[in-house]
Design a protein around this motif. Sequence first.
Motif, mmCIF file in Angstrom:
data_model
loop_
_atom_site.group_PDB
_atom_site.id
_atom_site.type_symbol
_atom_site.label_atom_id
_atom_site.label_comp_id
_atom_site.label_asym_id
_atom_site.label_seq_id
_atom_site.Cartn_x
_atom_site.Cartn_y
_atom_site.Cartn_z
ATOM 1 N N ASP A 161 -13.650 14.359 -43.859
ATOM 2 C CA ASP A 161 -15.078 14.679 -43.812
ATOM 3 C C ASP A 161 -15.930 13.406 -43.862
ATOM 4 O O ASP A 161 -16.949 13.299 -43.174
ATOM 5 N N ASP A 162 -15.502 12.435 -44.678
ATOM 6 C CA ASP A 162 -16.229 11.148 -44.736
ATOM 7 C C ASP A 162 -16.256 10.504 -43.349
ATOM 8 O O ASP A 162 -17.285 9.980 -42.915
ATOM 9 N N VAL A 163 -15.090 10.518 -42.690
ATOM 10 C CA VAL A 163 -15.003 9.894 -41.361
ATOM 11 C C VAL A 163 -15.932 10.612 -40.386
ATOM 12 O O VAL A 163 -16.675 9.982 -39.625
ATOM 13 N N ARG A 164 -15.918 11.946 -40.444
ATOM 14 C CA ARG A 164 -16.786 12.714 -39.537
ATOM 15 C C ARG A 164 -18.258 12.322 -39.763
ATOM 16 O O ARG A 164 -18.985 12.021 -38.815
ATOM 17 N N GLN A 165 -18.677 12.287 -41.016
ATOM 18 C CA GLN A 165 -20.076 11.950 -41.320
ATOM 19 C C GLN A 165 -20.423 10.531 -40.871
ATOM 20 O O GLN A 165 -21.508 10.262 -40.366
ATOM 21 N N GLY A 166 -19.473 9.602 -41.086
ATOM 22 C CA GLY A 166 -19.702 8.208 -40.700
ATOM 23 C C GLY A 166 -19.864 8.058 -39.203
ATOM 24 O O GLY A 166 -20.777 7.384 -38.720
ATOM 25 N N VAL A 167 -18.974 8.715 -38.440
ATOM 26 C CA VAL A 167 -19.034 8.604 -36.974
ATOM 27 C C VAL A 167 -20.318 9.263 -36.452
ATOM 28 O O VAL A 167 -20.981 8.730 -35.556
ATOM 29 N N GLN A 168 -20.670 10.407 -37.042
ATOM 30 C CA GLN A 168 -21.905 11.082 -36.594
ATOM 31 C C GLN A 168 -23.114 10.175 -36.820
ATOM 32 O O GLN A 168 -23.969 10.025 -35.941
ATOM 33 N N ALA A 169 -23.197 9.571 -38.003
ATOM 34 C CA ALA A 169 -24.350 8.706 -38.312
ATOM 35 C C ALA A 169 -24.383 7.491 -37.382
ATOM 36 O O ALA A 169 -25.446 7.100 -36.892
ATOM 37 N N ALA A 170 -23.199 6.909 -37.101
ATOM 38 C CA ALA A 170 -23.146 5.728 -36.217
ATOM 39 C C ALA A 170 -23.561 6.095 -34.794
ATOM 40 O O ALA A 170 -24.241 5.321 -34.116
ATOM 41 N N LYS A 171 -23.161 7.288 -34.339
ATOM 42 C CA LYS A 171 -23.526 7.716 -32.993
ATOM 43 C C LYS A 171 -25.046 7.899 -32.881
ATOM 44 O O LYS A 171 -25.656 7.503 -31.886
ATOM 45 N N LEU B 20 -21.100 -3.608 -29.929
ATOM 46 C CA LEU B 20 -20.179 -2.636 -30.507
ATOM 47 C C LEU B 20 -20.609 -2.373 -31.952
ATOM 48 O O LEU B 20 -20.952 -3.301 -32.679
ATOM 49 N N ILE B 21 -20.631 -1.097 -32.326
ATOM 50 C CA ILE B 21 -21.054 -0.722 -33.687
ATOM 51 C C ILE B 21 -19.851 -0.141 -34.432
ATOM 52 O O ILE B 21 -19.141 0.707 -33.891
ATOM 53 N N CYS B 22 -19.674 -0.576 -35.670
ATOM 54 C CA CYS B 22 -18.602 -0.027 -36.500
ATOM 55 C C CYS B 22 -19.188 1.084 -37.370
ATOM 56 O O CYS B 22 -20.254 0.917 -37.940
ATOM 57 N N TYR B 23 -18.516 2.236 -37.445
ATOM 58 C CA TYR B 23 -19.039 3.291 -38.321
ATOM 59 C C TYR B 23 -18.650 3.013 -39.767
ATOM 60 O O TYR B 23 -17.606 2.417 -40.047
ATOM 61 N N ILE B 24 -19.505 3.421 -40.675
ATOM 62 C CA ILE B 24 -19.250 3.284 -42.112
ATOM 63 C C ILE B 24 -19.310 4.690 -42.708
ATOM 64 O O ILE B 24 -20.139 5.498 -42.305
ATOM 65 N N THR B 25 -18.448 4.971 -43.663
ATOM 66 C CA THR B 25 -18.420 6.333 -44.237
ATOM 67 C C THR B 25 -19.133 6.362 -45.600
ATOM 68 O O THR B 25 -19.369 5.315 -46.215
#
Length: 178
Positions: A83-93, A67-72
């Motif tokens: 927007d921070d959350v969106r960028q963090g989730v995109q990078a984690a994906k 399991l990977i945790c996203y970081i913003t």
Amino acid sequence: MGCQMLVEGPGHVPLDEIEGNIQLQKRMSGGAPYYMLGPISTDVAPGFDHITAAIGAAQSSRFGADLICYITPAEHLALPNEDDVRQGVQAAKIAAYIGDMNKYPEKGRMRDKEMSKARRDLDWEKQFKLALYPEEARAIRKSRMPEHEDSCTMCGSFCAAKGAAKLFSEDLQLSGKL
Ligand code: SF4
């Protein structure tokens, strides 16, 4: 004791220590699911921790994190906004996708191979179809359309893909295969 468990891993680990960390945790927990907070692979890029974490996450996914945790980008600086959350989730994906490519090389690389062919063929619609984030890719291209629509503004009239296609087709014509 027969309880279900998930082990939470560290959030700050240099790249070369991630594999050993996962192996050790897996061995000590009898193979329990392991959750990594990225990890952030350097501490000197505040404002870009979605990137430092994605670099670590690709590595931890590759070596068996479950399991990977996203970081913003706001990590260590402020409460993240939308927007921070969106960028963090995109990078984690993206990071998890890269990790899976290494974990499952047969299946995991098919989409990349298709993308390479679409790039070779300058098939932009297919490239967008295969992209993890087609809307973003489409918006960048649309904002800087080239003079010749099949290439892009990166190399313009020196488009290497176009040049290679022309060269190979001339070569085949000369050898009588076309
Ligand atoms: S112009 Fe350059 S970057 Fe753009 S498609 Fe052609 S080779 Fe690729």
